[in-house]
Scaffold this active site. Structure first.
Site, short mmCIF file in Angstrom:
data_model
loop_
_atom_site.label_atom_id
_atom_site.label_comp_id
_atom_site.label_asym_id
_atom_site.label_seq_id
_atom_site.Cartn_x
_atom_site.Cartn_y
_atom_site.Cartn_z
N HIS A 1 6.45 2.07 0.54
CA HIS A 1 6.08 3.40 0.07
C HIS A 1 6.61 4.49 0.99
O HIS A 1 7.04 5.55 0.52
CB HIS A 1 4.55 3.51 -0.07
CG HIS A 1 4.04 2.82 -1.29
ND1 HIS A 1 2.80 3.06 -1.83
CD2 HIS A 1 4.61 1.90 -2.10
CE1 HIS A 1 2.63 2.31 -2.92
NE2 HIS A 1 3.71 1.60 -3.09
N SER B 1 6.27 9.47 6.84
CA SER B 1 5.67 10.70 6.32
C SER B 1 4.29 10.45 5.74
O SER B 1 3.56 11.39 5.44
CB SER B 1 6.57 11.33 5.25
OG SER B 1 6.95 10.39 4.28
#
Ligand code: HEM
Ligand code: NAG
Ligand code: NAG
Length: 271
Positions: free
Chosen positions: A70, A80
């Site tokens: 992901h 992130s």
């Protein structure tokens, strides 16, 4: 997820290219020796912290591996999804931890390139749009992989990560009851396997009930994932369509069943 959070916090003390994911992230050249002087025990630390976390909660290995996927599909492999500032790159930690998770489950090892720059921003729209959904069509899934510079071989190999870990009822219910909106189940799913799944994944309710992605050897990183698909027992629609919706991916699935471990994970360990 609290185990996961605390695991990541512990890691913050101190690239699938790695597993197929491109190592060309922002921040220039990556190389395995990046921490040799600044933190020579970096990889050892990750390995031992991860081993403890997995011993405490077995699913952790799968969850970390998925996290790496992901992370890489939204703004590159830049952590992130963590946005933690620390002396050592969280993106690198995640890359090492994903490799160690694979190894801990009996899968292949590979050299992890290091020196990624952590992101300072997250992207909600990126998370919603870039990550494939289990009921996406084959062309949509392949398009989302191609957007990351990954091809059909990468798609089949990386999907092989579903040899470990769990999925919730809500992630595949559609296949059991109303695959195409006409009240019919997915006929590419083995009907006795479907009947078994239905007992804990009813038409409504039980959304969070957990099922093994690879019911044959749920915690072993092996190639039963591909054998299951060939037996019409892939759990997610996105797993089964690799066999049923495209000739190229079908041939790859048929090839992977012969390998000792899942997919190109092995090949990439040497490149
Ligand atoms: C091809 C497109 C993919 C789709 C549509 C997909 C979808 C999913 C879904 C729906 C789940 C279950 C989530 C839940 O019910 O809570 C899952 C779990 C998982 N996925 Fe994927 N996935 C894909 C590719 C990948 C890739 C590339 C990797 C890693 C390289 C990966 C690793 C995992 C792992 C290890 C789990 C189990 C996680 C756990 O037990 O916590 N998946 N995936
Ligand atoms: C896929 O699943 C989502 C979430 O359950 C649902 O909203 C959507 O309608 C489904 N898409 C298709 C094409 O069936
Ligand atoms: C199946 O899905 C369609 C479209 O989402 C919906 O209109 C229909 O009522 C559903 N049928 C059943 C039997 O759940």
């Amino acid at each position: 997820m609290s185990q996961l959070t605390s695991f990541l916090l512990v890691l913050s003390l101190c690239a699938f290219a790695p597993l197929c994911f491109s190592s060309k992230t922002k921040g220039g050249n990556l190389y395995p020796q990046f921490y040799d002087h600044s933190c020579p025990k970096a990889q050892e630390i990750v390995r031992s912290v991860l081993a403890k976390a997995v011993a405490k909660e077995a699913r952790m290995a799968a969850s970390i591996l998925r996290l790496r996927f992901h992370d890489c599909f939204v703004q590159g492999c830049d952590a992130s999804l963590l946005l933690d500032s620390s002396g050592i790159s969280c993106a690198d930690l995640l890359a090492i931890a994903a490799r160690e998770s694979t190894v801990l489950r009996g899968g292949p090892s590979w050299e992890v390139l290091l020196g990624r720059r952590d992101s300072r921003t997250a992207s909600l729209s990126g998370s919603n749009n870039n990550i494939p959904a289990p009921n996406n069509t084959f062309p949509t899934i392949l398009t989302k992989f191609k957007r990351q510079g990954l091809d059909i071989v990468d798609l089949v190999a990386l999907s092989g990560s579903h040899t470990i870990g769990n999925a919730r009822c809500t992630s595949f219910r559609q296949r059991l009851y109303n695959q195409s909106g006409n009240g019919q189940p997915d006929y590419t799913l083995d009907q006795s396997y479907a009947a078994q799944l239905k007992t804990r994944c009813p038409k409504s309710g039980g959304d969070q009930n957990l099922f093994f992605l690879d019911y044959v050897s749920p915690t072993k990183f092996d190639n039963n994932y591909y054998k299951n698909i060939l037996a019409s027992k892939g759990l997610l629609n996105s797993d089964q369509v690799l066999l049923t919706k495209n000739e190229g991916s079908r041939e790859l699935v048929q090839g992977e069943r012969l390998e000792r471990t899942a997919g190109r994970l092995t090949l990439d360990s040497t490149t």
